[in-house]
Design a protein around this motif. Structure first.
Motif, mmCIF file in Angstrom:
data_model
loop_
_atom_site.group_PDB
_atom_site.id
_atom_site.type_symbol
_atom_site.label_atom_id
_atom_site.label_comp_id
_atom_site.label_asym_id
_atom_site.label_seq_id
_atom_site.Cartn_x
_atom_site.Cartn_y
_atom_site.Cartn_z
ATOM 1 N N GLY A 125 -3.234 35.438 -10.166
ATOM 2 C CA GLY A 125 -3.395 36.510 -9.193
ATOM 3 C C GLY A 125 -2.222 36.583 -8.228
ATOM 4 O O GLY A 125 -1.791 37.676 -7.838
ATOM 5 N N PHE A 126 -1.695 35.440 -7.826
ATOM 6 C CA PHE A 126 -0.537 35.441 -6.931
ATOM 7 C C PHE A 126 0.696 36.017 -7.623
ATOM 8 O O PHE A 126 1.455 36.777 -7.022
ATOM 9 C CB PHE A 126 -0.260 34.017 -6.455
ATOM 10 C CG PHE A 126 1.031 33.883 -5.696
ATOM 11 C CD1 PHE A 126 1.108 34.250 -4.359
ATOM 12 C CD2 PHE A 126 2.175 33.398 -6.319
ATOM 13 C CE1 PHE A 126 2.295 34.142 -3.668
ATOM 14 C CE2 PHE A 126 3.361 33.280 -5.632
ATOM 15 C CZ PHE A 126 3.423 33.653 -4.299
ATOM 16 N N LEU A 127 0.911 35.648 -8.879
ATOM 17 C CA LEU A 127 2.085 36.152 -9.598
ATOM 18 C C LEU A 127 2.025 37.668 -9.759
ATOM 19 O O LEU A 127 3.054 38.352 -9.656
ATOM 20 C CB LEU A 127 2.194 35.473 -10.958
ATOM 21 C CG LEU A 127 2.509 33.969 -10.939
ATOM 22 C CD1 LEU A 127 2.469 33.396 -12.346
ATOM 23 C CD2 LEU A 127 3.861 33.713 -10.295
ATOM 24 N N ASP A 128 0.841 38.206 -9.991
ATOM 25 C CA ASP A 128 0.709 39.667 -10.113
ATOM 26 C C ASP A 128 1.000 40.355 -8.781
ATOM 27 O O ASP A 128 1.657 41.400 -8.733
ATOM 28 C CB ASP A 128 -0.697 40.026 -10.599
ATOM 29 C CG ASP A 128 -0.947 39.555 -12.019
ATOM 30 O OD1 ASP A 128 0.036 39.324 -12.745
ATOM 31 O OD2 ASP A 128 -2.134 39.392 -12.388
ATOM 32 N N ALA A 146 11.843 26.942 -1.193
ATOM 33 C CA ALA A 146 12.878 26.871 -2.231
ATOM 34 C C ALA A 146 13.859 25.733 -1.976
ATOM 35 O O ALA A 146 14.572 25.317 -2.892
ATOM 36 C CB ALA A 146 13.623 28.203 -2.315
ATOM 37 N N THR A 147 13.925 25.228 -0.740
ATOM 38 C CA THR A 147 14.825 24.109 -0.442
ATOM 39 C C THR A 147 14.193 22.755 -0.742
ATOM 40 O O THR A 147 14.877 21.730 -0.655
ATOM 41 C CB THR A 147 15.248 24.159 1.036
ATOM 42 O OG1 THR A 147 14.079 24.039 1.876
ATOM 43 C CG2 THR A 147 15.950 25.473 1.348
ATOM 44 N N TYR A 148 12.902 22.713 -1.052
ATOM 45 C CA TYR A 148 12.214 21.450 -1.322
ATOM 46 C C TYR A 148 12.439 21.037 -2.778
ATOM 47 O O TYR A 148 12.796 21.847 -3.629
ATOM 48 C CB TYR A 148 10.706 21.573 -1.071
ATOM 49 C CG TYR A 148 10.328 21.935 0.350
ATOM 50 C CD1 TYR A 148 11.278 22.115 1.337
ATOM 51 C CD2 TYR A 148 8.992 22.103 0.708
ATOM 52 C CE1 TYR A 148 10.919 22.447 2.627
ATOM 53 C CE2 TYR A 148 8.627 22.440 1.992
ATOM 54 C CZ TYR A 148 9.602 22.615 2.954
ATOM 55 O OH TYR A 148 9.260 22.950 4.232
ATOM 56 N N ASN A 149 12.179 19.774 -3.022
ATOM 57 C CA ASN A 149 12.185 19.247 -4.384
ATOM 58 C C ASN A 149 10.732 18.993 -4.787
ATOM 59 O O ASN A 149 10.095 18.071 -4.282
ATOM 60 C CB ASN A 149 13.013 17.966 -4.453
ATOM 61 C CG ASN A 149 13.194 17.488 -5.869
ATOM 62 O OD1 ASN A 149 13.051 18.258 -6.817
ATOM 63 N ND2 ASN A 149 13.489 16.215 -6.036
ATOM 64 N N LEU A 150 10.201 19.830 -5.679
ATOM 65 C CA LEU A 150 8.798 19.762 -6.077
ATOM 66 C C LEU A 150 8.665 18.963 -7.371
ATOM 67 O O LEU A 150 9.388 19.219 -8.340
ATOM 68 C CB LEU A 150 8.208 21.155 -6.284
ATOM 69 C CG LEU A 150 7.718 21.916 -5.048
ATOM 70 C CD1 LEU A 150 8.865 22.294 -4.145
ATOM 71 C CD2 LEU A 150 6.951 23.170 -5.455
ATOM 72 N N GLN A 172 5.554 29.151 -14.654
ATOM 73 C CA GLN A 172 5.839 30.537 -14.297
ATOM 74 C C GLN A 172 5.992 30.707 -12.788
ATOM 75 O O GLN A 172 6.840 31.469 -12.320
ATOM 76 C CB GLN A 172 4.735 31.446 -14.819
ATOM 77 C CG GLN A 172 4.682 31.595 -16.329
ATOM 78 C CD GLN A 172 3.528 32.468 -16.779
ATOM 79 O OE1 GLN A 172 3.016 33.293 -16.007
ATOM 80 N NE2 GLN A 172 3.082 32.286 -18.019
ATOM 81 N N LEU A 173 5.183 29.971 -12.027
ATOM 82 C CA LEU A 173 5.288 30.035 -10.564
ATOM 83 C C LEU A 173 6.641 29.516 -10.091
ATOM 84 O O LEU A 173 7.287 30.117 -9.217
ATOM 85 C CB LEU A 173 4.154 29.223 -9.931
ATOM 86 C CG LEU A 173 4.195 29.087 -8.403
ATOM 87 C CD1 LEU A 173 4.041 30.441 -7.739
ATOM 88 C CD2 LEU A 173 3.100 28.137 -7.928
ATOM 89 N N LEU A 174 7.107 28.403 -10.663
ATOM 90 C CA LEU A 174 8.407 27.866 -10.275
ATOM 91 C C LEU A 174 9.534 28.842 -10.623
ATOM 92 O O LEU A 174 10.462 29.039 -9.822
ATOM 93 C CB LEU A 174 8.645 26.522 -10.969
ATOM 94 C CG LEU A 174 7.695 25.375 -10.616
ATOM 95 C CD1 LEU A 174 8.051 24.131 -11.419
ATOM 96 C CD2 LEU A 174 7.738 25.069 -9.130
ATOM 97 N N ASP A 175 9.447 29.462 -11.779
ATOM 98 C CA ASP A 175 10.504 30.379 -12.205
ATOM 99 C C ASP A 175 10.487 31.667 -11.394
ATOM 100 O O ASP A 175 11.548 32.159 -10.985
ATOM 101 C CB ASP A 175 10.355 30.691 -13.692
ATOM 102 C CG ASP A 175 10.518 29.450 -14.565
ATOM 103 O OD1 ASP A 175 11.146 28.480 -14.089
ATOM 104 O OD2 ASP A 175 10.000 29.446 -15.704
#
Length: 581
Positions: A125-128, A146-150, A172-175
């Protein structure tokens, strides 16, 4: 390098691991957290770690601490709740990490079974909703993330469709959000890769405690490995040794001078000390990052040793090579060592009980902690002399090492990395042209560092970021206006301060508005029967604010002066209390 350990405590984590009924996903996650803390403890307990539990809500269980026992105790009191919401945890992590700034390498380690979520809070739902809306303020927190290392520790088996679908959504969320992250998961077993479901695989080799520990060690190898470099001071061959930098220096992206492709730069494997400067001369320049400098200590494994004096190892003797350019220095060191060892040899031959203890004390081999170390020597010298060492990190890339005492009165050896270039500290000039005080001619004084008689940041400045600050300054002028002539000097001092600030900011409209306020105040004071001197000063100030000649920031509005007795001989005498313009 602060780290947040996020643990998924949803109900799905209570499922038993396929093929391992004695383990649930949650129990494996707790063992993984224990193993991660053990790895951090072994590396020196340098990390500030916090523990976060998340489901549909996110709870900070343990704030940032180096006392890992607090986290070990906290994970024993975990109660599972409802469904998991990864996005809530990510937003909370951004708020928690905000206090650490942008110069720190921020780590986020997530232990989860990669549940995709349900309804509007799901990852799908978030990606949509996020598609094409990355510039909206609602998603501004993703820029900080985006500056963090996950690092995701994915707990699941590849035969579980719930797990494989969740892993795909996490990737997909990371990309889609442009996040720096990595998914650590076990390798699928061979019969599952070939699609043979008839063998009834027990999954015992796919996910278990051993496989989980391998994931943790792989993650630590990628994210928590210290950088080893060689530190060299001068040309003396013994002033060189390996040191560790923590956190690891990040690559620097240097933009091309004419709009070409940027260059990625890394520090060299050897750091050379160029010279020494007083800390007061260096000051506080802008730096890219700050790192601990730690001596490298080899952990020796204990070996069996038999008792008696014969088993005590003696210090190794230097092997002298005449062809070695350092032959003279090595020979001098050997002579000094022989001189000091002469007394212990005589004591060993005498056989006296008192002397035997001396032999044991001096002949005992040194441990790694007792050996000479350049890092310790340099740290102590810089701390004693209150100086810093200018070091070369690469081609025209400098930094400086110094001793820093934290709030707990502990002394730390630090490295500050400056931006690439030789003109990065303006008051020192070109770092490649620095020399020694002995090189100055008689009577010549050093031109650097530049000494400022009046520091700009020590002067009072006008700040109008908020509307209330501007209103406060204007009201202060009006308060002084009502108390003239007693506050005449204070009135003009504040008036000139506001005028210079307005001209510096290009806020010329403020001068006209201030003149109107002074004229309005003059009318009210006249009706109230206030002294003529006060009204004349206000009218004079309003007139001077409107003059074009006073738009120069260096000009100053002065009070209206009375006519002196000497002026009456050349000009008609004004009425009592008159003023000259």
């Amino acid at each position: 390098m602060p780290t947040i350990i996020a643990l998924d405590t949803s109900l799905s984590m209570l499922r038993p691991v396929p093929g391992r009924n004695d383990h649930t996903y949650q129990s494996l996650a707790l063992k993984g957290i224990q193993h991660l803390l053990d790895n951090l403890t072994a590396s020196g307990k340098l990390e500030h770690v916090a523990l976060v539990l998340y489901t549909t809500v996110c709870e900070l269980k343990v704030d940032f601490t180096r006392d890992y026992d607090q986290i070990r105790q906290a994970i024993k009191k975990i109660e599972p709740l409802d469904k998991a919401c990864l996005l809530t945890m990510l937003k909370t992590s951004v708020n928690l990490m905000a206090t650490w700034g942008t110069q720190n390498l921020l780590q986020l380690v997530v232990f989860t079974d990669c549940g995709p979520g349900f309804g509007s809070t799901s990852i799908a739902g978030f990606l949509d909703a996020y598609a094409g809306k990355d510039a909206e303020p609602e998603y501004a927190w993703l820029k900080a993330l985006a500056t963090y290392n996950l690092n995701f520790i994915c707990l699941g088996v590849h035969s579980d469709l719930y797990f494989t679908r969740g892993v795909a959504l996490h990737q997909q969320l990371l990309d889609a959000a442009g996040l720096k992250g990595q998914l650590f998961m076990t390798k699928p077993v061979k019969n599952m890769e070939t699609g043979d479901a008839s063998t009834g695989c027990s999954h015992k080799s796919e996910l278990g405690r051993t496989a989980l520990f391998e994931l943790i060690e792989r993650m630590c190898e990628c994210s928590y490995k210290l950088t080893e470099v060689t530190l060299k001071c001068g040309h003396y061959f013994r002033l060189e040794g390996p040191v560790l930098l923590w956190p690891p220096p990040m690559p620097y992206e240097q933009s091309a001078p004419y709009g070409g492709d940027p260059t990625i730069r890394h520090i060299d494997q050897r750091i050379d000390v160029c010279g020494f400067l007083a800390l007061s001369d260096i000051g506080s320049p802008a730096t890219l990052s700050r790192h601990w400098v730690l001596p490298k200590v080899e952990r020796e494994k204990p070996t069996r040793r038999s008792g008696g004096l014969a088993s005590v190892a003696k210090p190794p003797k230097l092997t002298l090579d005449v062809s070695n350019p350092h032959y003279e220095l090595e020979k001098l060191e050997q002579d000094i060592r022989d001189f000091y060892m002469k007394d212990t040899k005589e004591a060993e031959e005498s056989g006296d009980d008192a002397d035997v203890s001396v032999v044991l004390k001096h002949s005992q081999p040194q441990t790694e902690q007792q050996k000479d170390n350049l890092c310790v020597l340099l740290h102590g010298a810089l701390k004693q002399e209150n100086m810093a060492a200018l070091v070369l990190l690469g081609e025209k890339w400098y930094g400086f090492m110094y001793s820093y005492t934290d709030l707990k009165k502990r002394s730390n050896f630090m490295l500050n990395i400056l931006p690439p270039g030789s003109h990065v500290i303006p008051w020192l000039g070109d770092l490649e042209l620095l020399g020694f005080p002995s090189d100055l001619a008689p009577g010549e004084t050093a031109s650097f560092p530049v000494r400022a008689e009046r520091r700009s940041y020590s002067q009072s400045s006008v700040v109008w970021i908020r509307q209330a600050s501007l209103q406060s300054d204007v009201q202060k002028v009006l308060r002084h206006a009502k108390k003239m002539p007693d506050k005449t000097q204070h009135f003009y001092k504040e008036l000139n301060r506001i005028r210079r600030a307005a001209l510096a900011l290009g806020f010329v409209e403020l001068l006209e508005a201030l003149a109107l306020l002074l004229e309005k105040e003059t009318t009210q004071l006249t009706l109230n029967g206030v002294s003529t001197e006060c009204t004349l000063q206000l009218q004079h100030a309003a007139t001077e604010l409107r003059k074009t000649s006073n738009r120069d920031i260096k000009s100053t509005i002065v009070p209206l002066q009375k006519a002196t007795a000497a002026d009456t001989t050349t000009a008609p005498a004004p009425a009592q209390g008159g003023y000259l313009y």
